[in-house]
Design a protein around this motif. Structure first.
Motif, PDB file in Angstrom:
ATOM      1  N   LYS A 227       0.835  -1.211   0.000  1.00  0.00           N
ATOM      2  CA  LYS A 227       0.000   0.000   0.000  1.00  0.00           C
ATOM      3  C   LYS A 227       0.866   1.256   0.000  1.00  0.00           C
ATOM      4  O   LYS A 227       0.653   2.183  -0.793  1.00  0.00           O
ATOM      5  CB  LYS A 227      -0.892  -0.024   1.245  1.00  0.00           C
TER       6      LYS A 227
ATOM      7  N   ASN B  27      -5.231  -5.458   1.396  1.00  0.00           N
ATOM      8  CA  ASN B  27      -5.184  -4.151   2.049  1.00  0.00           C
ATOM      9  C   ASN B  27      -5.376  -2.982   1.076  1.00  0.00           C
ATOM     10  O   ASN B  27      -5.715  -1.887   1.492  1.00  0.00           O
ATOM     11  CB  ASN B  27      -3.840  -4.018   2.779  1.00  0.00           C
TER      12      ASN B  27
ATOM     13  N   ASN C 163     -11.004  -7.454   7.550  1.00  0.00           N
ATOM     14  CA  ASN C 163     -11.678  -6.145   7.473  1.00  0.00           C
ATOM     15  C   ASN C 163     -11.868  -5.535   8.861  1.00  0.00           C
ATOM     16  O   ASN C 163     -11.622  -4.349   9.075  1.00  0.00           O
ATOM     17  CB  ASN C 163     -13.053  -6.287   6.801  1.00  0.00           C
TER      18      ASN C 163
ATOM     19  N   THR D 267      -8.442  -4.417  10.370  1.00  0.00           N
ATOM     20  CA  THR D 267      -7.650  -3.380   9.694  1.00  0.00           C
ATOM     21  C   THR D 267      -8.484  -2.161   9.295  1.00  0.00           C
ATOM     22  O   THR D 267      -7.928  -1.178   8.823  1.00  0.00           O
ATOM     23  CB  THR D 267      -7.016  -3.950   8.402  1.00  0.00           C
TER      24      THR D 267
ATOM     25  N   THR E  73     -10.475  -2.100   6.798  1.00  0.00           N
ATOM     26  CA  THR E  73     -10.706  -2.120   5.350  1.00  0.00           C
ATOM     27  C   THR E  73     -12.145  -2.600   5.080  1.00  0.00           C
ATOM     28  O   THR E  73     -12.847  -3.059   5.993  1.00  0.00           O
ATOM     29  CB  THR E  73      -9.728  -3.072   4.635  1.00  0.00           C
TER      30      THR E  73
END
Ligand SMILES: Nc1ncnc2c1ncn2[C@@H]1O[C@H](COP(=O)(O)OP(=O)(O)OP(=O)(O)O)[C@@H](O)[C@H]1O
Ligand SMILES: [Mg+2]
Length: 298
Positions: free
Chosen positions: A132, A162, A192, A195, A197
């Protein structure tokens, strides 16, 4: 705004790379989209399919692969340069497709996953943020980014998730190949949650399907009813048949083919039609911004 899709499965050999490469080529040629393939798999299969071994060796020698990105973070070196590493004009179609780009993998990547956990101890970056951190703004240059992941959900795959909007799960429609699918879905949900996300499933794609095999049909019936009950994500209507043309398509021979029809069979051949339909179905589900053309050419 690009849409980023990881191609994942815990099981190896289910068609992830074949589908990644075909989708990329069909999206570029038939739908005039700009596509980046990120090869996160140490097996380096989509890299070799898209640029051939000779070009891969040059990139590897020049420290221009994702292995070098991760190695920099582990060993505190500074070899990887994103702009130099991206290969433009990928594919053996028409001598290379201007709008198909690749960030290559390396066979040297093997084993690095075990060392990734050490990154957080020396650098100000979490192990899942390496990719990322390097590509987040650059990937906005593309309509679609496809990430070919290794057959596990370890830290390397998590680097792909990610930066992803969605994931797809190719599977051979048999008991062993589909066994781990609920585990994949719950692992991505948990990823998810941990993190922050929001990676959502686009669906499950049946690969190497044989209509004459009873267990393929019964497995698909079962998956479809589980999807209808909300226990699984959608099952793509398109099934990718078992066909030698599909296997041949991942063999890079520079300048050997000029059209998708030469590479995947003429219209009416089952594999060409399957990838045509899969790409259209993919685009319906991925929801690109309206301004993007999805007009087709052959
Ligand atoms: N539709 C198909 N028909 C016939 N052979 C296929 C088809 N799809 C893939 N193959 C062949 O099956 C093998 C596995 O396919 P592929 O490499 O795409 O799977 P994968 O899921 O990416 O594997 P891995 O987990 O090792 O990365 C390859 O030899 C490929 O050429
Ligand atoms: Mg693969």
């Amino acid at each position: 705004m690009s849409k980023v899709v990881s191609i994942i499965n815990l099981k190896g050999g289910v068609g992830k790379t074949t589908i990644t490469v075909a989708l990329a080529e069909f999206l570029v040629i038939k739908h005039h989209l700009k596509v980046l393939v990120i090869d996160l798999d140490p097996q380096t299969n989509s890299t070799v399919s898209l640029i051939g071994e000779e070009e891969w060796e040059k990139k590897n020698k020049a420290s221009e692969t994702l292995y070098h990105l991760f190695k920099d973070h582990i060993d505190d070196t500074c070899q990887f340069e994103l702009e130099n590493s991206v290969v433009k004009n990928c594919s053996n179609l028409s001598g290379g497709l201007t709008n198909l780009h690749l960030i290559p993998s390396s066979l040297d990547f093997v084993g690095i996953q075990d060392r990734l956990i050490n990154i957080g101890q020396t650098a100000l970056i979490r192990p899942i943020d390496v990719l990322k951190n390097a590509v987040q703004s650059y990937i906005q240059n593309y309509d679609i980014v496809l990430i070919d992941c290794p057959p596990n959900l370890g830290l390397v795959t998590q680097n792909g998730l990610n930066i992803s909007d969605h994931y797809i799960i190719p599977t051979i429609p048999d008991h062993l190949s589909t066994y781990g699918i609920p585990q994949i879905i719950s692992s991505v949900k948990s990823f998810n949650r941990k993190t922050g996300t929001h990676v959502t499933p686009l669906g499950i794609i049946a690969s190497m399907y044989r209509s004459s095999v009873t267990r393929h049909n019964s497995t698909l019936r079962k998956l479809t009813s589980q999807a209808a009950a909300g226990e699984l994500p959608r099952i793509f209507d398109t099934r990718i048949p078992l066909a030698s043309k599909a296997a041949d398509a991942t063999h890079y021979e520079a300048d050997s083919v000029n059209t998708l029809k030469q590479k995947y069979g003429w219209a009416g051949s089952n594999i060409y039609d399957a990838f045509t339909n899969l790409t259209e179905e993919f685009l319906r589900h991925v929801e690109l911004p309206r301004t993007k053309s999805t007009q087709t050419t052959c």
